[in-house]
Design a protein around this motif. Sequence first.
Motif, PDB file in Angstrom:
ATOM      1  N   ALA A 141       0.841  -1.194   0.000  1.00 10.03           N
ATOM      2  CA  ALA A 141       0.000   0.000   0.000  1.00 10.03           C
ATOM      3  C   ALA A 141       0.875   1.243   0.000  1.00 10.03           C
ATOM      4  N   ALA A 142       1.917   1.260   0.835  1.00  9.44           N
ATOM      5  CA  ALA A 142       2.815   2.415   0.923  1.00  9.44           C
ATOM      6  C   ALA A 142       3.517   2.666  -0.409  1.00  9.44           C
ATOM      7  N   GLY A 143       3.942   1.618  -1.072  1.00  5.25           N
ATOM      8  CA  GLY A 143       4.633   1.754  -2.358  1.00  5.25           C
ATOM      9  C   GLY A 143       3.733   2.327  -3.438  1.00  5.25           C
ATOM     10  N   ILE A 144       2.489   1.863  -3.485  1.00  7.30           N
ATOM     11  CA  ILE A 144       1.542   2.373  -4.489  1.00  7.30           C
ATOM     12  C   ILE A 144       1.187   3.823  -4.183  1.00  7.30           C
ATOM     13  N   LEU A 145       0.983   4.146  -2.901  1.00  9.29           N
ATOM     14  CA  LEU A 145       0.692   5.533  -2.531  1.00  9.29           C
ATOM     15  C   LEU A 145       1.840   6.468  -2.909  1.00  9.29           C
ATOM     16  N   ALA A 146       3.082   6.012  -2.691  1.00  9.64           N
ATOM     17  CA  ALA A 146       4.250   6.829  -3.044  1.00  9.64           C
ATOM     18  C   ALA A 146       4.322   7.029  -4.560  1.00  9.64           C
ATOM     19  N   LYS A 147       4.032   5.982  -5.310  1.00 12.79           N
ATOM     20  CA  LYS A 147       4.065   6.086  -6.776  1.00 12.79           C
ATOM     21  C   LYS A 147       2.976   7.035  -7.266  1.00 12.79           C
ATOM     22  N   LEU A 148       1.797   6.949  -6.689  1.00 11.79           N
ATOM     23  CA  LEU A 148       0.705   7.872  -7.047  1.00 11.79           C
ATOM     24  C   LEU A 148       1.109   9.318  -6.760  1.00 11.79           C
ATOM     25  N   LYS A 149       1.712   9.553  -5.607  1.00 16.32           N
ATOM     26  CA  LYS A 149       2.129  10.902  -5.240  1.00 16.32           C
ATOM     27  C   LYS A 149       3.158  11.436  -6.246  1.00 16.32           C
ATOM     28  N   GLU A 150       4.102  10.582  -6.594  1.00 16.31           N
ATOM     29  CA  GLU A 150       5.148  10.952  -7.570  1.00 16.31           C
ATOM     30  C   GLU A 150       4.530  11.293  -8.923  1.00 16.31           C
ATOM     31  N   LEU A 151       3.617  10.461  -9.390  1.00 13.95           N
ATOM     32  CA  LEU A 151       3.018  10.663 -10.720  1.00 13.95           C
ATOM     33  C   LEU A 151       2.086  11.862 -10.765  1.00 13.95           C
ATOM     34  N   LYS A 152       1.367  12.082  -9.680  1.00 12.41           N
ATOM     35  CA  LYS A 152       0.397  13.196  -9.644  1.00 12.41           C
ATOM     36  C   LYS A 152       1.066  14.538  -9.369  1.00 12.41           C
ATOM     37  N   GLY A 153       2.262  14.480  -8.703  1.00 11.73           N
ATOM     38  CA  GLY A 153       2.941  15.689  -8.279  1.00 11.73           C
ATOM     39  C   GLY A 153       3.491  16.454  -9.407  1.00 11.73           C
TER      40      GLY A 153
END
Length: 153
Positions: A141-153
Amino acid sequence: MFKRLLAATAVAATLLLAGCGNDYGVDQHGEKVASERLDKQWKVINYWAEWCGPCRVEIPELNALEGQLQGQSVGLFGVNFDGLQGKELNDASTALGITFTVLAQDPADTFDLPRSEALPVTYIIDDKGKVRAQLLGEQTAAGILAKLKELKG
């Protein structure tokens, strides 16, 4: 006469446009999946199978992720790699403890997802329907959330 034809055409066009939106079929419980749940928002789409050991390990992480995504305009959806339908899909989802929505209809064509021969595989798709990431193997979950943050940022 022309005004009536014009009015009828306008009404017909409005009705057709109101029904627009992709058809995502039903979920593992046989409930219709509303297009609003996938259109115009980010999506995390995970492919899994009953026989996939890493999938079984990953599912509790995805269940946790679903709760963490509440209110973020990101939907989490599963897809059974083997194309199970109806009762078989429901039974497999229940046996693995899946609490997030599993799409009975594979959205690969809709989102132009590449077919992966390795499982599990997770795709992150932006709010315009573009694939932004393909994550192979077991995710957290943490890895996917971090990837989402990176992509959306």
